[in-house]
Structures are given as C-alpha cells and as structure tokens.
Design a protein around this motif. Sequence first.
Motif, PDB file in Angstrom:
ATOM      1  N   HIS A  10      -2.003   6.821  -3.116  1.00 44.30           N
ATOM      2  CA  HIS A  10      -2.780   6.399  -1.959  1.00 44.30           C
ATOM      3  C   HIS A  10      -3.268   7.567  -1.118  1.00 44.30           C
ATOM      4  O   HIS A  10      -4.206   7.420  -0.337  1.00 44.30           O
ATOM      5  N   ASN A  51      -0.185   1.322  -5.108  1.00 42.22           N
ATOM      6  CA  ASN A  51      -0.408   2.585  -4.413  1.00 42.22           C
ATOM      7  C   ASN A  51      -0.405   3.815  -5.313  1.00 42.22           C
ATOM      8  O   ASN A  51      -0.758   4.903  -4.857  1.00 42.22           O
ATOM      9  N   SER A 162       7.333  -2.804   5.305  1.00 41.12           N
ATOM     10  CA  SER A 162       6.700  -2.698   3.993  1.00 41.12           C
ATOM     11  C   SER A 162       5.219  -2.978   4.124  1.00 41.12           C
ATOM     12  O   SER A 162       4.710  -3.313   5.199  1.00 41.12           O
ATOM     13  N   VAL A 163       4.506  -2.838   3.030  1.00 41.69           N
ATOM     14  CA  VAL A 163       3.094  -3.215   3.010  1.00 41.69           C
ATOM     15  C   VAL A 163       2.963  -4.687   3.381  1.00 41.69           C
ATOM     16  O   VAL A 163       2.040  -5.091   4.107  1.00 41.69           O
ATOM     17  N   THR A 191       6.314  -8.797  -3.875  1.00 39.71           N
ATOM     18  CA  THR A 191       5.544  -8.516  -2.664  1.00 39.71           C
ATOM     19  C   THR A 191       5.180  -9.803  -1.938  1.00 39.71           C
ATOM     20  O   THR A 191       5.299  -9.900  -0.705  1.00 39.71           O
ATOM     21  N   ILE A 277      -3.648  -7.001  -1.328  1.00 40.92           N
ATOM     22  CA  ILE A 277      -2.681  -5.929  -1.582  1.00 40.92           C
ATOM     23  C   ILE A 277      -2.756  -5.448  -3.024  1.00 40.92           C
ATOM     24  O   ILE A 277      -2.249  -4.392  -3.374  1.00 40.92           O
ATOM     25  N   VAL A 298      -5.217  -2.716   0.829  1.00 39.12           N
ATOM     26  CA  VAL A 298      -3.961  -2.008   1.073  1.00 39.12           C
ATOM     27  C   VAL A 298      -4.204  -0.706   1.829  1.00 39.12           C
ATOM     28  O   VAL A 298      -3.373  -0.261   2.630  1.00 39.12           O
ATOM     29  N   LEU A 301      -4.198  -0.818   5.816  1.00 35.89           N
ATOM     30  CA  LEU A 301      -2.935  -1.014   6.524  1.00 35.89           C
ATOM     31  C   LEU A 301      -2.352   0.298   7.043  1.00 35.89           C
ATOM     32  O   LEU A 301      -1.271   0.321   7.613  1.00 35.89           O
ATOM     33  N   ARG A 302      -3.098   1.368   6.884  1.00 31.60           N
ATOM     34  CA  ARG A 302      -2.573   2.710   7.161  1.00 31.60           C
ATOM     35  C   ARG A 302      -2.108   2.887   8.609  1.00 31.60           C
ATOM     36  O   ARG A 302      -1.096   3.541   8.869  1.00 31.60           O
ATOM     37  N   ILE A 305       1.218   1.521   9.201  1.00 28.91           N
ATOM     38  CA  ILE A 305       2.174   2.282   8.410  1.00 28.91           C
ATOM     39  C   ILE A 305       2.454   3.648   9.032  1.00 28.91           C
ATOM     40  O   ILE A 305       3.583   4.138   9.014  1.00 28.91           O
TER      41      ILE A 305
END
Length: 429
Positions: A10, A51, A162-163, A191, A277, A298, A301-302, A305
């Motif tokens: 990623h 990822n 988590s993601v 997930t 995701i 995905v 979502l940074r 995170i």
Amino acid sequence: MALVTLGINHRTAPVELRERVAFTPEHMADAFAELRAASGATEAAILSTCNRTELYLAGDDDCAPSVLRWLAGFHELDSSELEQSLYVYRDAEAVRHVMRVAAGLDSMVLGEPQILGQLKDAYALARENNASGAFLSRMFEQAFSVAKRVRTQTAIGENPVSVAYAAVSMAHHIFADMSRNRALLIGAGKTIELVARHLADAGVQDFLVANRTLERAQTLAGRHGGKGILLSEIPEYLTDVDIVISSTASPLPILGKGAVERALKKRKHRPYFMVDIAVPRDIEPEVASLDDVYLYTVDDLRQVIEENIRSREGAAREAENLVDSGVQDFLNQLRALDAVSTLKQFRQRAEVLRDVETEKALRTLRNGGDPETVLRSLARGLTNKLLHEPSVQVRKATTEGRPEVTKWLRELHQLDVLEADEPTTPEKI
C-alpha cells in the motif's frame, strides 16, 4: 542459501496496480509451479492480500531479476511499470521484513492482527504445494514466534484498529445515528466478520450478508440477527440498504454502476456509503461518479489509519527491538546449521585419512612389521596427513596478506593458551 523477498504494498503502489498483481486462489497452484521454474528458487511462498503481494524465495542465487520478469508476465504487465513500485530485500533484510509484516509493523493499520493469520495461510499454502522447504519453514516459524512476542510483550495490539474498523469509523461521517441504517456486507471472510462486529458495536441492527455460498452468508448474518443472501440477489435488496462494505476474493467486480444507478432512482436521493476493501475491487470504480454515493477504497482509509499509527508509536519502537532480536536469533541459527555441516565434512575427511593410515599399519603388522615401529609410523603419517592442507592454506593466506587466518588458527587450537601454560625454564629465558 540466498533469501529474497520481493513485492508491492500500500505504500509503494496504488490500488489500481495492486489489484492487477493480486493472486486469486484458483491460480495459486499454477503460480507456484511457474514461479519456481522461472526463478530457479528451491523454495517459494506467496502472500496476496488487499494491501500487498509479496513473494518469498530461497535458492542458491539472487533470483530477483527473473522473478520480476515472471511476475510481470504472469499478470500481463510491463516489467518497467511494475518495477517502479517494487521493493526487493535480500538475506538479513528479507528476514527482517517478513518479521515486521508478521508483527503488523508494515501494515496500513499499525499492529493490525489479521496479517499474521494471512501470512500463516500463505505458509500453509506453500507447504500444500510442496514449495516451502526447511529454510523458509524455519524463517516463517521464527517470524510467527516474534509476532507472538510482540503481541504479548507490547501494547501494539491494545484497542485494535483494523481496516474493517476504519471503514466503520468513516461511516459515521455520513450517518450520525447508525442504528437507523441497514448494512449490506458482501463476502463472508474474516474481514467481513470484523466489519459486522464493528457495525454491530456502532449500533447497526439490520444486516444483510451476500456471499457465493448461501450457507456461509446465513451463518455470519445469523450471529447478528441478519439475513444471508446470494450474490445474485444483491440487486433485489440494494434499494433498501444504506451501507455497503465489500471484501471478497472475486477477480471481477460484483457490484456495477448500472445496478447502483437503478437502485438510486428508487431511493429519492438517500445517500449510499460504500467501502470496497477488496483487491481486486468488488465495486466498479465508476460508481464513485454517481450523485449521492460515497465510495471509498482501502486506500481512502489512510487518514483514520494514520491516527492509529501515531497512537501506537511507542509500542512500535518496542516491537522493532523484538524484531531485531528475532532476526539475530534466526541468523545465529543459520550459522549454527552451517557450522554443523562444516564440522560434519571435516570429521568425515579426518575419518577417511584415519582409515587409510590404519589399514596401511595393519598390512605392515600382518607382514611381520615391528609393532612399535608401525605404531610410530601410523602416528607420524596421520599427523602429516591431517596437518598438510591446513599448513598449505595458512602459508598461502599469510603470503596474500590475510593474517587473520593465522590468528584464527591460533585461537582454534588455543596455541596462546598452551604456550602460557608451559613452564618457564632458564633455557627459554
């Protein structure tokens, strides 16, 4: 034995490239066979998640260039396009990278626990395909052990994010009171299980779970009082849901722009919140262009995170120290194995020389030779044979300016200790 870890993740590649390099389960057997043939590696393992895609290889030579060509060809990519996003680690750094991955230190969500299970699955798959041998097995087992220590000895896993959790957190930006919203979860893997749990904790009470296998969908949905449906039934229920989160291993999109457009017409501008995701993506990217649709991948979502990363930096430093220790332990194990192999060869050679000299002495005795003379000849011959080659090599090393060889010889036979133990006599003074 050379070790190479090669891949993209990623940080180095956008989702558009990651999904093109992902390995689907049905292609894994072919991938293992082709990879080992193309690279010349004696051992191989493949990790493919949303990822990252990484290849772990062990062989006699550095196989990175041939692996890059194979990886590009397998996924019908241009090597130059892939090379820009590729990272390659060798030997000790390759071991360090695997351990960091296992411990969640290289994840988008720092410390997330799912990657350890995914890495264990990758190792099991390599073993099923007879691709993992003693070297990679030892490396993976050490990585799993380090990851366990990181989990138990640091706070990196406390309040896990988590993601899946990040996806649910983003839904709060669209829906203030999620107890009023109905969720459609596409997939029934680990997930999606996490997503369902986090949605339930956030107040969502109405669940649909769509999956290729109805039984799995019903099982997961039933844990939260929801309903399981088949993937083919999604268009029928799409109008009545507000949240769509998808994570499958499908190589092709499951939810297209047309189906969403038709559902939107019936919703009277009620917004959709969607998170894809999966890699490859489950939801066509064109869906994002529709009004009243908030579609995230995905990579989006940074921000959530990164907040997680800042909160876990102290624990991460402790975890890095455990990884450093694990790498050193692994390298020490390899050196010990190499020493055992060398000592075995050394002993075998000495035993051959012994047997030759012993047989010569026995023949002389059978022919009536004097026992004392034979015994002295045996000792002298064996000593000369054992010391000849080391003596030649020490003289050669000294001539070539490598005094460390002489130093190692003195240490090996403790010559300095022996000289210090000898009694000092007037003659020596």
